[in-house]
Motif scaffolding. Structure first.
Motif, PDB file in Angstrom:
ATOM      1  N   SER A  87       0.828  -1.202   0.000  1.00 37.08           N
ATOM      2  CA  SER A  87       0.000   0.000   0.000  1.00 37.08           C
ATOM      3  C   SER A  87       0.867   1.259   0.000  1.00 37.08           C
ATOM      4  CB  SER A  87      -0.912  -0.017   1.226  1.00 37.08           C
ATOM      5  OG  SER A  87      -1.676   1.147   1.271  1.00 37.08           O
ATOM      6  N   GLU A  88       1.931   1.240   0.788  1.00 40.49           N
ATOM      7  CA  GLU A  88       2.838   2.395   0.881  1.00 40.49           C
ATOM      8  C   GLU A  88       3.426   2.756  -0.489  1.00 40.49           C
ATOM      9  OE1 GLU A  88       7.034   3.572   3.087  1.00 40.49           O
ATOM     10  OE2 GLU A  88       5.861   1.900   3.880  1.00 40.49           O
ATOM     11  N   TYR A  89       3.700   1.738  -1.299  1.00 35.58           N
ATOM     12  CA  TYR A  89       4.295   1.980  -2.621  1.00 35.58           C
ATOM     13  C   TYR A  89       3.253   1.917  -3.741  1.00 35.58           C
ATOM     14  CZ  TYR A  89       8.653   2.122  -0.231  1.00 35.58           C
ATOM     15  OH  TYR A  89       9.670   2.493   0.618  1.00 35.58           O
ATOM     16  N   ASN A  90       1.977   1.994  -3.356  1.00 40.39           N
ATOM     17  CA  ASN A  90       0.884   2.116  -4.314  1.00 40.39           C
ATOM     18  C   ASN A  90       0.840   0.956  -5.314  1.00 40.39           C
ATOM     19  OD1 ASN A  90      -1.382   3.543  -4.945  1.00 40.39           O
ATOM     20  ND2 ASN A  90      -0.372   4.908  -6.384  1.00 40.39           N
ATOM     21  N   VAL A  91       1.088  -0.248  -4.820  1.00 36.58           N
ATOM     22  CA  VAL A  91       1.044  -1.440  -5.665  1.00 36.58           C
ATOM     23  C   VAL A  91      -0.423  -1.835  -5.844  1.00 36.58           C
ATOM     24  CG1 VAL A  91       1.699  -3.870  -5.859  1.00 36.58           C
ATOM     25  CG2 VAL A  91       3.332  -2.197  -4.953  1.00 36.58           C
ATOM     26  N   ARG A  92      -0.906  -1.717  -7.066  1.00 39.87           N
ATOM     27  CA  ARG A  92      -2.318  -1.979  -7.364  1.00 39.87           C
ATOM     28  C   ARG A  92      -2.531  -3.347  -8.017  1.00 39.87           C
ATOM     29  NH1 ARG A  92      -3.879   1.176  -4.146  1.00 39.87           N
ATOM     30  NH2 ARG A  92      -4.076   3.397  -4.462  1.00 39.87           N
ATOM     31  N   GLY A  93      -1.490  -3.875  -8.637  1.00 37.90           N
ATOM     32  CA  GLY A  93      -1.580  -5.176  -9.296  1.00 37.90           C
ATOM     33  C   GLY A  93      -0.267  -5.906  -9.161  1.00 37.90           C
ATOM     34  N   VAL A  94      -0.300  -7.202  -9.395  1.00 44.14           N
ATOM     35  CA  VAL A  94       0.924  -7.996  -9.328  1.00 44.14           C
ATOM     36  C   VAL A  94       1.113  -8.736 -10.646  1.00 44.14           C
ATOM     37  CG1 VAL A  94       1.109  -8.278  -6.840  1.00 44.14           C
ATOM     38  CG2 VAL A  94      -0.401  -9.794  -8.097  1.00 44.14           C
ATOM     39  N   PRO A  95       2.338  -8.951 -11.072  1.00 48.57           N
ATOM     40  CA  PRO A  95       3.557  -8.452 -10.441  1.00 48.57           C
ATOM     41  C   PRO A  95       3.770  -6.953 -10.701  1.00 48.57           C
ATOM     42  CG  PRO A  95       4.102  -9.579 -12.489  1.00 48.57           C
ATOM     43  CD  PRO A  95       2.618  -9.723 -12.285  1.00 48.57           C
ATOM     44  N   THR A  96       4.316  -6.279  -9.701  1.00 48.83           N
ATOM     45  CA  THR A  96       4.778  -4.904  -9.869  1.00 48.83           C
ATOM     46  C   THR A  96       6.254  -4.877  -9.506  1.00 48.83           C
ATOM     47  OG1 THR A  96       2.651  -3.843  -9.443  1.00 48.83           O
ATOM     48  CG2 THR A  96       4.613  -2.521  -9.013  1.00 48.83           C
ATOM     49  N   LEU A  97       7.053  -4.321 -10.389  1.00 43.90           N
ATOM     50  CA  LEU A  97       8.494  -4.199 -10.167  1.00 43.90           C
ATOM     51  C   LEU A  97       8.817  -2.741  -9.879  1.00 43.90           C
ATOM     52  CD1 LEU A  97       9.639  -6.385 -13.169  1.00 43.90           C
ATOM     53  CD2 LEU A  97       9.592  -7.064 -10.768  1.00 43.90           C
ATOM     54  N   ILE A  98       9.591  -2.514  -8.823  1.00 40.56           N
ATOM     55  CA  ILE A  98      10.040  -1.158  -8.486  1.00 40.56           C
ATOM     56  C   ILE A  98      11.545  -1.203  -8.321  1.00 40.56           C
ATOM     57  CG2 ILE A  98       9.867   0.796  -6.906  1.00 40.56           C
ATOM     58  CD1 ILE A  98       7.123  -0.198  -6.049  1.00 40.56           C
ATOM     59  N   LEU A  99      12.237  -0.299  -9.014  1.00 41.34           N
ATOM     60  CA  LEU A  99      13.688  -0.194  -8.910  1.00 41.34           C
ATOM     61  C   LEU A  99      14.024   0.971  -7.993  1.00 41.34           C
ATOM     62  CD1 LEU A  99      16.437  -1.276 -10.018  1.00 41.34           C
ATOM     63  CD2 LEU A  99      16.314   0.568 -11.704  1.00 41.34           C
ATOM     64  N   PHE A 100      14.715   0.666  -6.896  1.00 37.40           N
ATOM     65  CA  PHE A 100      15.161   1.677  -5.938  1.00 37.40           C
ATOM     66  C   PHE A 100      16.668   1.845  -6.057  1.00 37.40           C
ATOM     67  CE2 PHE A 100      11.373  -0.083  -3.931  1.00 37.40           C
ATOM     68  CZ  PHE A 100      10.744   1.021  -3.391  1.00 37.40           C
ATOM     69  N   GLN A 101      17.144   3.042  -5.784  1.00 43.99           N
ATOM     70  CA  GLN A 101      18.574   3.272  -5.600  1.00 43.99           C
ATOM     71  C   GLN A 101      18.718   4.412  -4.611  1.00 43.99           C
ATOM     72  OE1 GLN A 101      20.929   3.766  -9.165  1.00 43.99           O
ATOM     73  NE2 GLN A 101      22.763   3.134  -8.087  1.00 43.99           N
ATOM     74  N   LYS A 102      19.479   4.155  -3.550  1.00 38.75           N
ATOM     75  CA  LYS A 102      19.670   5.130  -2.468  1.00 38.75           C
ATOM     76  C   LYS A 102      18.328   5.596  -1.909  1.00 38.75           C
ATOM     77  CE  LYS A 102      24.048   6.540  -4.418  1.00 38.75           C
ATOM     78  NZ  LYS A 102      24.767   7.519  -5.191  1.00 38.75           N
ATOM     79  N   GLY A 103      17.359   4.677  -1.824  1.00 40.34           N
ATOM     80  CA  GLY A 103      16.070   4.970  -1.231  1.00 40.34           C
ATOM     81  C   GLY A 103      15.083   5.681  -2.149  1.00 40.34           C
ATOM     82  N   VAL A 104      15.499   5.967  -3.380  1.00 41.07           N
ATOM     83  CA  VAL A 104      14.660   6.696  -4.334  1.00 41.07           C
ATOM     84  C   VAL A 104      14.110   5.726  -5.383  1.00 41.07           C
ATOM     85  CG1 VAL A 104      14.673   8.514  -6.109  1.00 41.07           C
ATOM     86  CG2 VAL A 104      16.024   8.794  -4.016  1.00 41.07           C
ATOM     87  N   ILE A 105      12.814   5.879  -5.715  1.00 41.64           N
ATOM     88  CA  ILE A 105      12.236   5.063  -6.783  1.00 41.64           C
ATOM     89  C   ILE A 105      12.738   5.588  -8.120  1.00 41.64           C
ATOM     90  CG2 ILE A 105      10.110   4.405  -7.993  1.00 41.64           C
ATOM     91  CD1 ILE A 105       8.676   4.505  -5.283  1.00 41.64           C
TER      92      ILE A 105
END
Length: 100
Positions: free
Chosen positions: A60-78
């Protein structure tokens, strides 16, 4: 003591987070593709799998509405976020393009 999610995504190295569900057909297809991506990129990336059913607040925090959802982070930033199936070459290209 295991590292916390927030500490892992703040690392200098890119972190690809796969928000998935056990019951999700496309997620099952994505799993071996992610293994191949890890084999190709090795230590240049960390890949985390997060079960949305067991981690609903995080999804919920990262607004994942469907799966699969891939999020790439670097240094805490999307750096990049996308839902749905992706081929290995396309995924590697996006990771490389969006990292610092």
């Amino acid at each position: 003591m295991p590292k916390k999610f927030i500490d892992i995504i703040k690392e200098d190295k890119p972190v690809l987070v796969d928000f998935f569900a056990e019951w999700c057909g496309p997620c099952k297809i994505m799993s071996p593709i992610l293994k191949e991506v890890k084999e190709s990129l090795g230590d240049r990336i960390t890949i985390l799998k997060i079960d949305v059913d067991k981690n609903q607040a995080l999804a919920s925090e990262y607004n994942v509405r469907g799966v699969p959802t891939l999020i790439l982070f670097q240094k805490g930033v999307i750096k990049w976020k996308e839902s749905g199936l992706m081929q290995k070459t396309e995924l590697i290209e996006k990771i490389i393009r969006h990292q610092n």
